[in-house]
Design a protein around this motif. Structure first.
Motif, PDB file in Angstrom:
ATOM      1  N   VAL A 111       0.994  -0.972  -0.042  1.00  0.00           N
ATOM      2  CA  VAL A 111       0.251   0.132  -0.097  1.00  0.00           C
ATOM      3  C   VAL A 111       0.686   1.084  -0.183  1.00  0.00           C
ATOM      4  CG1 VAL A 111      -2.161  -1.047   1.125  1.00  0.00           C
ATOM      5  CG2 VAL A 111      -0.336  -0.111   2.804  1.00  0.00           C
ATOM      6  N   ALA A 112       1.911   1.108  -0.328  1.00  0.00           N
ATOM      7  CA  ALA A 112       2.541   2.417  -0.155  1.00  0.00           C
ATOM      8  C   ALA A 112       2.859   2.520  -1.291  1.00  0.00           C
ATOM      9  CB  ALA A 112       4.298   1.256  -0.180  1.00  0.00           C
ATOM     10  N   SER A 113       2.703   4.555  -1.740  1.00  0.00           N
ATOM     11  CA  SER A 113       1.861   5.192  -2.419  1.00  0.00           C
ATOM     12  C   SER A 113       3.783   6.286  -2.603  1.00  0.00           C
ATOM     13  CB  SER A 113       0.724   6.688  -2.292  1.00  0.00           C
ATOM     14  OG  SER A 113       1.599   7.554  -0.898  1.00  0.00           O
ATOM     15  N   ALA A 114       3.314   6.572  -4.423  1.00  0.00           N
ATOM     16  CA  ALA A 114       4.797   7.055  -4.379  1.00  0.00           C
ATOM     17  C   ALA A 114       5.364   8.265  -3.417  1.00  0.00           C
ATOM     18  CB  ALA A 114       5.030   7.472  -5.830  1.00  0.00           C
ATOM     19  N   GLY A 115       6.543   8.670  -3.173  1.00  0.00           N
ATOM     20  CA  GLY A 115       6.434   9.352  -2.446  1.00  0.00           C
ATOM     21  C   GLY A 115       7.572  10.522  -2.791  1.00  0.00           C
ATOM     22  N   ARG A 116       8.276  11.457  -2.189  1.00  0.00           N
ATOM     23  CA  ARG A 116       9.482  12.095  -2.694  1.00  0.00           C
ATOM     24  C   ARG A 116      11.085  11.247  -3.223  1.00  0.00           C
ATOM     25  NH1 ARG A 116      10.410  17.719  -2.579  1.00  0.00           N
ATOM     26  NH2 ARG A 116       8.551  17.967  -2.160  1.00  0.00           N
ATOM     27  N   MET A 117      10.789  10.503  -2.118  1.00  0.00           N
ATOM     28  CA  MET A 117      12.508  10.187  -2.518  1.00  0.00           C
ATOM     29  C   MET A 117      11.582   8.521  -2.523  1.00  0.00           C
ATOM     30  SD  MET A 117      14.485  11.699   0.351  1.00  0.00           S
ATOM     31  CE  MET A 117      14.842  13.722  -0.459  1.00  0.00           C
ATOM     32  N   ASN A 118      10.552   8.202  -3.199  1.00  0.00           N
ATOM     33  CA  ASN A 118      10.634   6.697  -3.365  1.00  0.00           C
ATOM     34  C   ASN A 118       8.987   6.344  -4.181  1.00  0.00           C
ATOM     35  OD1 ASN A 118       8.447   7.986  -0.805  1.00  0.00           O
ATOM     36  ND2 ASN A 118       7.159   5.373  -1.333  1.00  0.00           N
ATOM     37  N   SER A 119       9.497   5.062  -5.124  1.00  0.00           N
ATOM     38  CA  SER A 119       9.027   4.921  -5.486  1.00  0.00           C
ATOM     39  C   SER A 119       7.297   4.391  -5.405  1.00  0.00           C
ATOM     40  CB  SER A 119       9.733   3.823  -6.880  1.00  0.00           C
ATOM     41  OG  SER A 119      10.333   4.999  -7.663  1.00  0.00           O
ATOM     42  N   LYS A 120       6.544   4.031  -6.105  1.00  0.00           N
ATOM     43  CA  LYS A 120       5.046   3.505  -5.081  1.00  0.00           C
ATOM     44  C   LYS A 120       5.895   2.004  -4.540  1.00  0.00           C
ATOM     45  CE  LYS A 120      -0.024   2.058  -6.423  1.00  0.00           C
ATOM     46  NZ  LYS A 120      -0.614   2.274  -8.007  1.00  0.00           N
ATOM     47  N   GLY A 121       5.354   1.224  -4.114  1.00  0.00           N
ATOM     48  CA  GLY A 121       5.403  -0.387  -3.476  1.00  0.00           C
ATOM     49  C   GLY A 121       6.867  -0.045  -2.992  1.00  0.00           C
ATOM     50  N   ILE A 122       7.526   0.971  -2.775  1.00  0.00           N
ATOM     51  CA  ILE A 122       8.774   0.751  -1.520  1.00  0.00           C
ATOM     52  C   ILE A 122       8.733   1.999  -0.246  1.00  0.00           C
ATOM     53  CG2 ILE A 122      10.750   1.602  -1.811  1.00  0.00           C
ATOM     54  CD1 ILE A 122      10.751  -0.748  -3.363  1.00  0.00           C
ATOM     55  N   SER A 123       8.533   1.048   0.971  1.00  0.00           N
ATOM     56  CA  SER A 123       8.043   1.200   1.640  1.00  0.00           C
ATOM     57  C   SER A 123       9.236   2.144   2.660  1.00  0.00           C
ATOM     58  CB  SER A 123       7.289   0.276   3.024  1.00  0.00           C
ATOM     59  OG  SER A 123       7.650   0.733   3.909  1.00  0.00           O
ATOM     60  N   VAL A 124       8.764   3.378   2.834  1.00  0.00           N
ATOM     61  CA  VAL A 124      10.724   3.916   3.647  1.00  0.00           C
ATOM     62  C   VAL A 124       9.765   4.514   4.818  1.00  0.00           C
ATOM     63  CG1 VAL A 124      12.050   4.074   1.127  1.00  0.00           C
ATOM     64  CG2 VAL A 124      10.623   5.750   2.264  1.00  0.00           C
ATOM     65  N   PHE A 125      10.754   5.143   5.288  1.00  0.00           N
ATOM     66  CA  PHE A 125      10.159   5.683   6.490  1.00  0.00           C
ATOM     67  C   PHE A 125      10.454   7.620   6.823  1.00  0.00           C
ATOM     68  CE2 PHE A 125      10.581   7.563  11.108  1.00  0.00           C
ATOM     69  CZ  PHE A 125       9.462   6.802  11.725  1.00  0.00           C
ATOM     70  N   TYR A 126       9.494   7.949   6.003  1.00  0.00           N
ATOM     71  CA  TYR A 126       9.541   9.525   6.465  1.00  0.00           C
ATOM     72  C   TYR A 126       9.417  10.330   7.666  1.00  0.00           C
ATOM     73  CZ  TYR A 126       9.388   9.935   1.150  1.00  0.00           C
ATOM     74  OH  TYR A 126       9.359   9.738  -0.240  1.00  0.00           O
ATOM     75  N   GLY A 127      10.061  10.876   8.140  1.00  0.00           N
ATOM     76  CA  GLY A 127      10.040  11.415   9.479  1.00  0.00           C
ATOM     77  C   GLY A 127      10.144  12.593  10.043  1.00  0.00           C
ATOM     78  N   ALA A 128      10.208  13.199  10.711  1.00  0.00           N
ATOM     79  CA  ALA A 128      10.802  15.177  11.173  1.00  0.00           C
ATOM     80  C   ALA A 128      11.326  14.597  12.509  1.00  0.00           C
ATOM     81  CB  ALA A 128       9.746  15.817  11.367  1.00  0.00           C
ATOM     82  N   LEU A 129      11.830  16.159  12.605  1.00  0.00           N
ATOM     83  CA  LEU A 129      12.790  17.033  13.646  1.00  0.00           C
ATOM     84  C   LEU A 129      12.014  17.191  15.091  1.00  0.00           C
ATOM     85  CD1 LEU A 129      15.398  15.228  11.531  1.00  0.00           C
ATOM     86  CD2 LEU A 129      16.474  17.350  13.329  1.00  0.00           C
ATOM     87  N   GLY A 175       6.024  14.790 -10.677  1.00  0.00           N
ATOM     88  CA  GLY A 175       7.262  15.686 -10.597  1.00  0.00           C
ATOM     89  C   GLY A 175       8.405  14.836  -9.484  1.00  0.00           C
ATOM     90  N   TYR A 176       7.612  13.839  -8.811  1.00  0.00           N
ATOM     91  CA  TYR A 176       8.639  13.128  -8.108  1.00  0.00           C
ATOM     92  C   TYR A 176      10.180  11.920  -8.539  1.00  0.00           C
ATOM     93  CZ  TYR A 176       6.810  14.956  -4.103  1.00  0.00           C
ATOM     94  OH  TYR A 176       6.031  15.562  -2.888  1.00  0.00           O
ATOM     95  N   LEU A 177      10.055  12.132 -10.265  1.00  0.00           N
ATOM     96  CA  LEU A 177      10.381  11.038 -11.034  1.00  0.00           C
ATOM     97  C   LEU A 177      12.097  11.507 -10.348  1.00  0.00           C
ATOM     98  CD1 LEU A 177       8.599  11.023 -14.309  1.00  0.00           C
ATOM     99  CD2 LEU A 177       8.966   9.726 -12.263  1.00  0.00           C
ATOM    100  N   ILE A 178      12.634  12.471 -10.831  1.00  0.00           N
ATOM    101  CA  ILE A 178      14.196  12.616 -10.547  1.00  0.00           C
ATOM    102  C   ILE A 178      14.423  12.433  -8.796  1.00  0.00           C
ATOM    103  CG2 ILE A 178      15.688  14.534 -10.518  1.00  0.00           C
ATOM    104  CD1 ILE A 178      14.397  16.383 -12.650  1.00  0.00           C
ATOM    105  N   THR A 179      13.237  13.590  -8.329  1.00  0.00           N
ATOM    106  CA  THR A 179      14.355  12.596  -6.593  1.00  0.00           C
ATOM    107  C   THR A 179      14.076  11.238  -6.711  1.00  0.00           C
ATOM    108  OG1 THR A 179      11.902  13.341  -6.217  1.00  0.00           O
ATOM    109  CG2 THR A 179      13.301  15.137  -5.956  1.00  0.00           C
ATOM    110  N   GLN A 180      13.145  10.493  -6.783  1.00  0.00           N
ATOM    111  CA  GLN A 180      13.280   9.273  -6.410  1.00  0.00           C
ATOM    112  C   GLN A 180      13.998   8.546  -7.029  1.00  0.00           C
ATOM    113  OE1 GLN A 180       9.060   8.549  -8.669  1.00  0.00           O
ATOM    114  NE2 GLN A 180       8.474   9.370  -7.137  1.00  0.00           N
ATOM    115  N   ALA A 181      15.013   8.549  -8.560  1.00  0.00           N
ATOM    116  CA  ALA A 181      16.017   8.373  -8.868  1.00  0.00           C
ATOM    117  C   ALA A 181      16.794   8.387  -8.407  1.00  0.00           C
ATOM    118  CB  ALA A 181      16.292   8.594 -10.879  1.00  0.00           C
ATOM    119  N   ILE A 182      17.502   9.527  -7.828  1.00  0.00           N
ATOM    120  CA  ILE A 182      18.661   9.923  -7.176  1.00  0.00           C
ATOM    121  C   ILE A 182      18.750   9.259  -5.574  1.00  0.00           C
ATOM    122  CG2 ILE A 182      19.624  12.578  -5.813  1.00  0.00           C
ATOM    123  CD1 ILE A 182      18.750  14.203  -7.788  1.00  0.00           C
TER     124      ILE A 182
END
Length: 278
Positions: free
Chosen positions: A36-54, A135-142
């Protein structure tokens, strides 16, 4: 910079969904399952990552909640050392002044230096909701390159928030993404967690939201609750169950740069034979 605690927020529009999340907070408030992981600024759809803030306030702004919604914010503690790339530090990269600008070899070095200086701006620039898919394709690739580079051996990235820059009297507006390999949350060894939202228990008495952790009983024949061989990840995060806050969004403050639209009057006139108005 030392990072010990990360705050993660999730928006809820329905009371039942919020209660279900509180009954299983590690899974519901932690990173989503890959299915259920959706595409984000630094991850493609289906890739589960942890976005957190300080900061809690940054986490609240990052999810862009609508008025009337409830936002659950929880603190996650890092339980093992992680290696993060500090994007802001890269902006200090400069070309060695001893290098000659007329040397062809210096050109490629200067280009790499320019790219490093612009990397933070590229990875953190705002993307409108309607352009999220492309819009996130470049940042996802990096991010994918950085996550899989064996030489760098990075667990995540530390970067400025595109949604919140902090108040004058606070050091706010910082995010961390933990790549999939470092986004595993420790699941507590408990039997069950019960949750209760705010409710009226008397004529003038209210009981606030709460969660209750029930101890796990001894099981002579325990069922399999682990991960399948080959899919194990070392746990990096632990949810602090006494840190959960529910923020009910009553209004939203928007900061904007104002640009006035000039109103002009067109002069009507009969053009002359030379094409000039008389």
């Amino acid at each position: 910079r030392q990072v010990q605690t990360l705050y993660r927020a999730r928006v809820f529009e329905h009371r039942d969904a919020l209660q279900r999340a509180l009954e299983n907070p590690e899974r519901e408030l932690g990173p989503p399952a890959a299915a259920v992981a959706s595409a984000g600024r630094m991850n493609s759809k289906g890739i589960s990552v942890f976005y957190g803030a300080l900061e809690r306030r940054t986490a609240l702004h990052e999810v862009r909640p609508p008025v009337g919604a409830a936002v659950a914010i929880a603190a996650f503690t890092l339980i093992r050392p992680l290696r993060l790339l500090h994007l802001s530090a890269l902006t200090a990269a400069r070309l060695d002044p001893s290098l000659s600008l007329f040397d062809p070899a210096t050109r490629s070095i200067a280009q790499r230096c320019d790219f490093i200086n612009s990397l933070e701006a590229e990875l953190t620039k705002p993307v409108l909701p309607s352009f999220t898919d492309g819009g996130y394709l470049i940042t996802q690739a990096i991010a994918d390159y950085l996550a899989t580079h064996r030489g760098l051996n990075l667990d995540g990235i530390f970067f400025k928030s595109a949604q919140y820059h902090g108040m004058v009297d606070e050091a706010g507006g910082h995010n961390v993404i933990l790549f999939h390999k470092a986004a595993a949350v420790k699941i507590p060894d408990v039997a069950k967690t019960s949750a209760s939202l705010a409710r009226q228990v008397g004529e003038d008495e209210w009981e606030g939201p709460s969660i209750t952790t029930l101890p796990k009983e001894i099981d002579d024949n325990p069922a399999f609750h682990g991960t399948w061989p080959g899919t194990e990840r070392e746990e990096s995060l632990e949810l602090q169950r006494d840190s959960i806050e529910i923020h009910r969004v009553s209004w939203v403050d928007v900061k904007a740069d104002v640009e006035m639209v000039e109103h002009k009057f067109a002069h009507s006139g009969k053009p002359s034979r030379q094409g000039v108005q008389e």
